[in-house]
Design a protein around this motif. Sequence first.
Motif, PDB file in Angstrom:
ATOM      1  N   LYS A 199       1.945 -41.575  39.343  1.00  0.00           N
ATOM      2  CA  LYS A 199       2.510 -40.531  40.217  1.00  0.00           C
ATOM      3  C   LYS A 199       4.019 -40.689  40.354  1.00  0.00           C
ATOM      4  O   LYS A 199       4.764 -39.722  40.343  1.00  0.00           O
ATOM      5  N   ILE A 200       4.456 -41.929  40.526  1.00  0.00           N
ATOM      6  CA  ILE A 200       5.889 -42.180  40.736  1.00  0.00           C
ATOM      7  C   ILE A 200       6.658 -41.819  39.452  1.00  0.00           C
ATOM      8  O   ILE A 200       7.677 -41.130  39.516  1.00  0.00           O
ATOM      9  N   ILE A 201       6.147 -42.281  38.308  1.00  0.00           N
ATOM     10  CA  ILE A 201       6.849 -41.995  37.042  1.00  0.00           C
ATOM     11  C   ILE A 201       6.879 -40.485  36.796  1.00  0.00           C
ATOM     12  O   ILE A 201       7.904 -39.925  36.410  1.00  0.00           O
ATOM     13  N   ASP A 202       5.750 -39.818  37.053  1.00  0.00           N
ATOM     14  CA  ASP A 202       5.690 -38.367  36.825  1.00  0.00           C
ATOM     15  C   ASP A 202       6.653 -37.595  37.727  1.00  0.00           C
ATOM     16  O   ASP A 202       7.051 -36.477  37.404  1.00  0.00           O
ATOM     17  N   ALA A 203       7.008 -38.194  38.887  1.00  0.00           N
ATOM     18  CA  ALA A 203       7.895 -37.498  39.838  1.00  0.00           C
ATOM     19  C   ALA A 203       9.369 -37.588  39.427  1.00  0.00           C
ATOM     20  O   ALA A 203      10.215 -36.907  39.997  1.00  0.00           O
ATOM     21  N   ILE A 204       9.670 -38.418  38.430  1.00  0.00           N
ATOM     22  CA  ILE A 204      11.076 -38.595  38.025  1.00  0.00           C
ATOM     23  C   ILE A 204      11.397 -37.607  36.895  1.00  0.00           C
ATOM     24  O   ILE A 204      10.665 -37.553  35.897  1.00  0.00           O
ATOM     25  N   PRO A 205      12.457 -36.813  37.067  1.00  0.00           N
ATOM     26  CA  PRO A 205      12.783 -35.791  36.055  1.00  0.00           C
ATOM     27  C   PRO A 205      12.828 -36.373  34.634  1.00  0.00           C
ATOM     28  O   PRO A 205      13.301 -37.500  34.433  1.00  0.00           O
ATOM     29  N   PHE A 220      12.009 -50.066  34.132  1.00  0.00           N
ATOM     30  CA  PHE A 220      10.767 -50.489  34.793  1.00  0.00           C
ATOM     31  C   PHE A 220      10.684 -52.013  34.818  1.00  0.00           C
ATOM     32  O   PHE A 220      10.752 -52.676  33.789  1.00  0.00           O
ATOM     33  N   ALA A 221      10.506 -52.568  36.021  1.00  0.00           N
ATOM     34  CA  ALA A 221      10.436 -54.029  36.183  1.00  0.00           C
ATOM     35  C   ALA A 221       9.302 -54.360  37.153  1.00  0.00           C
ATOM     36  O   ALA A 221       8.875 -53.494  37.915  1.00  0.00           O
ATOM     37  N   PRO A 222       8.837 -55.611  37.229  1.00  0.00           N
ATOM     38  CA  PRO A 222       9.104 -56.644  36.238  1.00  0.00           C
ATOM     39  C   PRO A 222       7.986 -56.770  35.194  1.00  0.00           C
ATOM     40  O   PRO A 222       8.153 -57.509  34.237  1.00  0.00           O
ATOM     41  N   ASP A 223       6.872 -56.026  35.321  1.00  0.00           N
ATOM     42  CA  ASP A 223       5.719 -56.315  34.444  1.00  0.00           C
ATOM     43  C   ASP A 223       5.761 -55.508  33.144  1.00  0.00           C
ATOM     44  O   ASP A 223       5.494 -54.301  33.142  1.00  0.00           O
ATOM     45  N   LYS A 224       6.018 -56.192  32.050  1.00  0.00           N
ATOM     46  CA  LYS A 224       6.095 -55.503  30.749  1.00  0.00           C
ATOM     47  C   LYS A 224       4.733 -54.955  30.327  1.00  0.00           C
ATOM     48  O   LYS A 224       4.660 -53.930  29.637  1.00  0.00           O
ATOM     49  N   ASN A 225       3.651 -55.610  30.725  1.00  0.00           N
ATOM     50  CA  ASN A 225       2.317 -55.130  30.303  1.00  0.00           C
ATOM     51  C   ASN A 225       1.963 -53.821  31.004  1.00  0.00           C
ATOM     52  O   ASN A 225       1.529 -52.860  30.366  1.00  0.00           O
ATOM     53  N   LEU A 226       2.170 -53.786  32.313  1.00  0.00           N
ATOM     54  CA  LEU A 226       1.944 -52.549  33.068  1.00  0.00           C
ATOM     55  C   LEU A 226       2.893 -51.461  32.554  1.00  0.00           C
ATOM     56  O   LEU A 226       2.499 -50.305  32.350  1.00  0.00           O
ATOM     57  N   GLY A 227       4.145 -51.839  32.311  1.00  0.00           N
ATOM     58  CA  GLY A 227       5.146 -50.880  31.832  1.00  0.00           C
ATOM     59  C   GLY A 227       4.730 -50.261  30.507  1.00  0.00           C
ATOM     60  O   GLY A 227       4.767 -49.040  30.340  1.00  0.00           O
ATOM     61  N   ARG A 228       4.292 -51.114  29.571  1.00  0.00           N
ATOM     62  CA  ARG A 228       3.884 -50.620  28.248  1.00  0.00           C
ATOM     63  C   ARG A 228       2.673 -49.694  28.378  1.00  0.00           C
ATOM     64  O   ARG A 228       2.590 -48.649  27.744  1.00  0.00           O
ATOM     65  N   ILE A 237       1.828 -47.884  30.954  1.00  0.00           N
ATOM     66  CA  ILE A 237       2.227 -46.605  31.567  1.00  0.00           C
ATOM     67  C   ILE A 237       3.020 -45.746  30.581  1.00  0.00           C
ATOM     68  O   ILE A 237       2.892 -44.518  30.567  1.00  0.00           O
ATOM     69  N   MET A 238       3.794 -46.397  29.725  1.00  0.00           N
ATOM     70  CA  MET A 238       4.502 -45.639  28.685  1.00  0.00           C
ATOM     71  C   MET A 238       3.485 -44.920  27.796  1.00  0.00           C
ATOM     72  O   MET A 238       3.665 -43.756  27.435  1.00  0.00           O
ATOM     73  N   LYS A 239       2.408 -45.630  27.471  1.00  0.00           N
ATOM     74  CA  LYS A 239       1.360 -45.043  26.620  1.00  0.00           C
ATOM     75  C   LYS A 239       0.662 -43.886  27.323  1.00  0.00           C
ATOM     76  O   LYS A 239       0.415 -42.841  26.740  1.00  0.00           O
ATOM     77  N   THR A 240       0.317 -44.084  28.605  1.00  0.00           N
ATOM     78  CA  THR A 240      -0.498 -43.067  29.287  1.00  0.00           C
ATOM     79  C   THR A 240       0.331 -41.862  29.759  1.00  0.00           C
ATOM     80  O   THR A 240      -0.219 -40.776  29.922  1.00  0.00           O
ATOM     81  N   THR A 241       1.652 -42.063  29.980  1.00  0.00           N
ATOM     82  CA  THR A 241       2.463 -40.916  30.436  1.00  0.00           C
ATOM     83  C   THR A 241       3.278 -40.319  29.288  1.00  0.00           C
ATOM     84  O   THR A 241       3.829 -39.227  29.438  1.00  0.00           O
ATOM     85  N   GLY A 242       3.408 -41.054  28.186  1.00  0.00           N
ATOM     86  CA  GLY A 242       4.235 -40.584  27.076  1.00  0.00           C
ATOM     87  C   GLY A 242       5.722 -40.690  27.393  1.00  0.00           C
ATOM     88  O   GLY A 242       6.566 -40.159  26.677  1.00  0.00           O
ATOM     89  N   ARG A 243       6.047 -41.415  28.444  1.00  0.00           N
ATOM     90  CA  ARG A 243       7.427 -41.546  28.910  1.00  0.00           C
ATOM     91  C   ARG A 243       8.051 -42.814  28.356  1.00  0.00           C
ATOM     92  O   ARG A 243       7.437 -43.886  28.433  1.00  0.00           O
ATOM     93  N   ASP A 244       9.252 -42.696  27.814  1.00  0.00           N
ATOM     94  CA  ASP A 244       9.923 -43.886  27.313  1.00  0.00           C
ATOM     95  C   ASP A 244      10.590 -44.604  28.496  1.00  0.00           C
ATOM     96  O   ASP A 244      11.152 -43.933  29.364  1.00  0.00           O
TER      97      ASP A 244
END
Length: 318
Positions: A144-150, A157-165, A167-174
């Motif tokens: 939700k938070i990532i989707d709210a950012i234009p 994104f910090a600090p968890d690289k695993n969660l970050g990766r 979320i990048m996959k599931t939102t398509g956001r770099d």
Amino acid sequence: MSQPALADPALLSLDLDEEIRRLKRERNAVILAHYYQEGEIQDVADYIGDSLQLAQEAKRTTADVILFAGVHFMAETAKILNPDRTVVVPDFAAGCSLADSCPIEPFKAWRARHPGAVSVTYINCSAEVKAESDYICTSSNVKKIIDAIPAHQQILFAPDKNLGRYIMKTTGRDMVLWQGACSVHEAFSLQKLIGIKAKHPSAKVIAHPECEEPILDVADFVGSTSSLLKFVQTDAAEEFIVVTEPGIMHQMQKRAPEKRLIPAPPNANCACNECPFMRLNTPEKVYLALRDLQPQIEMSEELRRRALVPIERMLALS
Ligand code: 13P
Ligand code: SF4
């Protein structure tokens, strides 16, 4: 901060459950416990939840004292949200490997290297790091938070690289990822997991997004602790292989006694899938913290106010 001595033989003769309940009444205290706490602590808690639910409850409570049975950053978040309450923890040393992987000065330097970028920081971090972030998120609301950012905004994104990766996959956001990780969730063995799955072909693999990518790739369901719990309660499968801290299985088994739960094994021959920080808390320390109102979480008002801003932004979007 010094910890109360636990060698007191008088403690052995106490009915701790009864004493903790008495102290809660006397002190007008509430016990908030994370799902990774040992079963005995969960059973005396007034509220059990994931990081987001516990933050929301900490903000809402009218109790004078919050005993936070979790890890330090969670209790710190409670103090940030409800500064007039006394916030005590069973063990001040209950930290978090993920929060430790993101010290404040390198974090500030990282932000400075990306002027104009928006920083979204996982709640598993210190108050100082929160104060330097634009948004806080948890594993429950990160999407939700990532989707709210234009879309045009660069995200740090910090600090968890695993969660970050993930979320990048599931939102398509770099996103630019801080290279931190949780030592507990990185301890699971893919090879052993595949072996267990072969023995239990109808079991569903459920994993926390702090796990490494190859584990998440073979999982049938990925989610925060509260969504893993809900999945076990609502999914039709009868067996689940649980790839997160096994403390969660206490609530899973209570709420879905008919389901079979299999804890995923760690790499080494150890109990390193148990969070060593969460497990520092014991019912004895819960009793002592309520009795002595120590150790307490404290911080400067200036830091608290700055850390509150990105947490409030998160809560508004949750
Ligand atoms: P949850 O927010 O999913 O409860 O996760 C907290 C945590 O520390 C997981 O390791
Ligand atoms: Fe931190 Fe990992 Fe423990 Fe969660 S399980 S509190 S991320 S060390």
